[in-house]
Scaffold this motif. Sequence first.
Motif, PDB file in Angstrom:
ATOM      1  N   GLU A 102       0.865  -1.177   0.000  1.00 32.91           N
ATOM      2  CA  GLU A 102       0.000   0.000   0.000  1.00 32.91           C
ATOM      3  C   GLU A 102       0.895   1.218   0.000  1.00 32.91           C
ATOM      4  OE1 GLU A 102      -4.120  -0.831   2.476  1.00 32.91           O
ATOM      5  OE2 GLU A 102      -2.649   0.581   3.248  1.00 32.91           O
ATOM      6  N   LYS A 113      -7.482   3.878  -3.276  1.00 34.06           N
ATOM      7  CA  LYS A 113      -8.367   4.342  -2.199  1.00 34.06           C
ATOM      8  C   LYS A 113      -8.315   5.857  -2.157  1.00 34.06           C
ATOM      9  CE  LYS A 113      -7.101   1.050   1.280  1.00 34.06           C
ATOM     10  NZ  LYS A 113      -6.930   0.796   2.712  1.00 34.06           N
ATOM     11  N   GLU A 131     -12.871   7.504   1.665  1.00 36.19           N
ATOM     12  CA  GLU A 131     -13.693   6.320   1.961  1.00 36.19           C
ATOM     13  C   GLU A 131     -13.953   5.476   0.713  1.00 36.19           C
ATOM     14  OE1 GLU A 131     -15.314   5.438   5.251  1.00 36.19           O
ATOM     15  OE2 GLU A 131     -13.415   6.525   5.500  1.00 36.19           O
ATOM     16  N   ILE A 181     -13.233   3.344  -2.691  1.00 39.35           N
ATOM     17  CA  ILE A 181     -12.202   2.464  -3.235  1.00 39.35           C
ATOM     18  C   ILE A 181     -12.558   2.088  -4.663  1.00 39.35           C
ATOM     19  CG2 ILE A 181     -10.912   0.320  -2.953  1.00 39.35           C
ATOM     20  CD1 ILE A 181     -11.516   0.334  -0.047  1.00 39.35           C
ATOM     21  N   ASP A 217      -3.911   9.832  -2.074  1.00 40.31           N
ATOM     22  CA  ASP A 217      -4.567   8.575  -2.443  1.00 40.31           C
ATOM     23  C   ASP A 217      -3.685   7.412  -1.992  1.00 40.31           C
ATOM     24  OD1 ASP A 217      -6.515   9.979  -3.698  1.00 40.31           O
ATOM     25  OD2 ASP A 217      -6.077   9.273  -5.729  1.00 40.31           O
TER      26      ASP A 217
END
Length: 218
Positions: free
Chosen positions: A151, A180, A183, A185, A199
């Motif tokens: 991530e 993402k 909130e 995705i 992001d």
Amino acid sequence: MKKQFAVIGLGRFGGSVCESLAKQGMEVLAIDTDEDKVSKFANIATHAVVANTTDENTLQSLGIRNFDHVIVAIGDNIQSSILTTLMLVEQGVKSITVKAQNDYHEKVLNKIGAHRVVHPERDMGIRIAHNIVSKNVLDYLELSDEYSIVELMAGKKVAGKSLVDLNIRANYGCNIMAIKQGEEINVSPNADDFIQQGDILIVIGADTDIQRMERSLF
Ligand code: ATP
Ligand code: ATP
Ligand code: CA
């Protein structure tokens, strides 16, 4: 019918597995030799019993072979962990997950037939190290020795650019699985989707490719 789990060893790891299974609505039998630990889990697990799982008759009388999944979370006492695992295998438990204390322990567990061996301290160490080395790496999941999912936090360099602008798959051989944005995705980003600063990009690829991309874009 609800799945039935048994957790042997209610230390920090086993305790947390037990609690999380119970929260997910599963039937959980919590087992430990230590009476205090067992009473702590009396209200959390479906059943909690004091038992020594290195004793074959005890395992049999608990009906351990009828459980869908047994988790062995005995850490420090490697001998007990191995003996317990061996007897679970012999009794034909369908799914056995065991926490290993070190690489030798892991090797033995695999040899005697544990279905899954986990190494939570080592794995968490690796994840945290990746996160400490690069502040853009938020999380890290090792898929194999060579491949991972990471991530990454989008910084200035990629802000306002689309995937085709960055040409990530072509240039780095990595795939962006999801983006993402707060909130929201986006789970199948297109070439013309834009990235904004802040992001979170979920990237899958070879470690060497991910590192190359990280160095030049993050
Ligand atoms: P943690 O997850 O807290 O790091 P640990 O890896 O240090 O735990 P231990 O504390 O050694 O693991 O063991 C976990 C639990 O397993 C303890 O509560 C201990 O009482 C229990 N235990 C050890 N041997 C047996 C056994 N033969 N049968 C049942 N429970 C056992
Ligand atoms: P490819 O053969 O690389 O799939 P393509 O023409 O089918 O090429 P497009 O979907 O049009 O690809 O995207 C153009 C380029 O944008 C890709 O070559 C790739 O570099 C980049 N790209 C698009 N989607 C992603 C993604 N999810 N992850 C990484 N890169 C992407
Ligand atoms: Ca420990």
